[in-house]
Design a protein around this motif. Structure first.
Motif, mmCIF file in Angstrom:
data_model
loop_
_atom_site.group_PDB
_atom_site.id
_atom_site.type_symbol
_atom_site.label_atom_id
_atom_site.label_comp_id
_atom_site.label_asym_id
_atom_site.label_seq_id
_atom_site.Cartn_x
_atom_site.Cartn_y
_atom_site.Cartn_z
ATOM 1 N N GLN A 1 43.900 33.318 30.706
ATOM 2 C CA GLN A 1 43.787 34.238 31.839
ATOM 3 C C GLN A 1 44.128 35.658 31.405
ATOM 4 O OE1 GLN A 1 46.435 32.056 34.530
ATOM 5 N NE2 GLN A 1 44.756 31.937 36.009
ATOM 6 N N TYR B 1 41.557 38.747 31.409
ATOM 7 C CA TYR B 1 41.907 39.939 32.177
ATOM 8 C C TYR B 1 41.895 41.179 31.288
ATOM 9 C CZ TYR B 1 44.219 43.079 35.380
ATOM 10 O OH TYR B 1 44.502 44.149 36.186
ATOM 11 N N GLY C 1 39.241 42.712 33.190
ATOM 12 C CA GLY C 1 40.014 43.016 34.390
ATOM 13 C C GLY C 1 39.569 44.273 35.114
ATOM 14 N N GLN D 1 41.945 42.938 43.901
ATOM 15 C CA GLN D 1 41.912 41.730 43.080
ATOM 16 C C GLN D 1 42.821 41.884 41.857
ATOM 17 O OE1 GLN D 1 37.667 41.676 42.435
ATOM 18 N NE2 GLN D 1 37.380 39.922 43.800
ATOM 19 N N ARG D 2 42.741 43.032 41.209
ATOM 20 C CA ARG D 2 43.584 43.281 40.024
ATOM 21 C C ARG D 2 45.054 43.185 40.384
ATOM 22 N NH1 ARG D 2 40.003 47.533 38.969
ATOM 23 N NH2 ARG D 2 41.555 49.043 39.646
ATOM 24 N N TYR E 1 46.001 39.524 41.085
ATOM 25 C CA TYR E 1 45.865 38.738 39.858
ATOM 26 C C TYR E 1 47.004 39.064 38.885
ATOM 27 C CZ TYR E 1 43.247 35.907 36.527
ATOM 28 O OH TYR E 1 42.852 34.906 35.673
ATOM 29 N N GLU E 2 47.333 40.329 38.749
ATOM 30 C CA GLU E 2 48.448 40.724 37.881
ATOM 31 C C GLU E 2 49.762 40.129 38.369
ATOM 32 O OE1 GLU E 2 48.428 44.982 37.730
ATOM 33 O OE2 GLU E 2 46.608 45.043 36.510
ATOM 34 N N VAL F 1 49.515 36.293 37.369
ATOM 35 C CA VAL F 1 49.426 35.968 35.947
ATOM 36 C C VAL F 1 50.512 36.649 35.122
ATOM 37 C CG1 VAL F 1 47.940 36.097 33.898
ATOM 38 C CG2 VAL F 1 46.965 35.483 36.113
ATOM 39 N N VAL G 1 42.802 34.292 43.781
ATOM 40 C CA VAL G 1 43.089 34.065 42.359
ATOM 41 C C VAL G 1 42.013 33.156 41.751
ATOM 42 C CG1 VAL G 1 44.717 33.029 40.715
ATOM 43 C CG2 VAL G 1 45.556 34.496 42.559
ATOM 44 N N CYS H 1 38.897 35.180 41.309
ATOM 45 C CA CYS H 1 39.040 36.063 40.141
ATOM 46 C C CYS H 1 38.855 35.280 38.840
ATOM 47 C CB CYS H 1 40.394 36.754 40.143
ATOM 48 S SG CYS H 1 40.579 38.017 41.412
ATOM 49 N N ASP H 2 39.430 34.078 38.778
ATOM 50 C CA ASP H 2 39.247 33.231 37.590
ATOM 51 C C ASP H 2 37.765 32.960 37.353
ATOM 52 O OD1 ASP H 2 41.918 32.940 36.784
ATOM 53 O OD2 ASP H 2 42.224 31.131 37.998
#
Length: 113
Positions: free
Chosen positions: A7, A11, A15, A22-23, A26-27, A30, A54, A57-58
């Protein structure tokens, strides 16, 4: 652990192609290791909403990798560079030209990637 590393790599490469929202989420999942509940409370959305985002995003990041293969190329290049370094160390110790030829071949493979 391997999933988190993947991941992170995805990213790192893709990313910036995610939206800012989303960033951020996700940050938090992860890299900042926040729970879905913590993020949901902070963002004012449901835990399920965070989970879905998430997962989306994956899928997005894996989709980019499926098309561009930048992570795969990076990993192959990194492996070949390590191989070259080892061959050059062996050449320094033993002064055998075969090590240089192998190093040149590995370098050619990097260029072809």
């Amino acid at each position: 652990m391997e999933k988190i590393v993947r991941q992170g790599l995805l990213y790192d490469f893709y990313g910036e192609l995610l939206t800012e929202h989303q960033r951020h989420i996700y940050e938090d999942v992860v890299f900042n290791d926040l729970s879905l509940s913590e993020i949901a409370q902070d963002q004012g959305i449901s835990r399920q909403g965070v989970h879905d985002l998430v997962k989306r995003c994956d899928r997005i990041l894996e989709g980019y990798e499926g098309k561009l293969h930048l992570v795969e190329k990076f990993q192959v290049t990194k492996k070949l560079a390590g191989q070259i370094e080892g061959l050059l160390d062996s050449y320094q110790r033993e002064q055998k030209a075969a090590f240089l030829e192998e190093a040149k071949e590995a370098a050619r493979r990097i260029v072809e990637i």
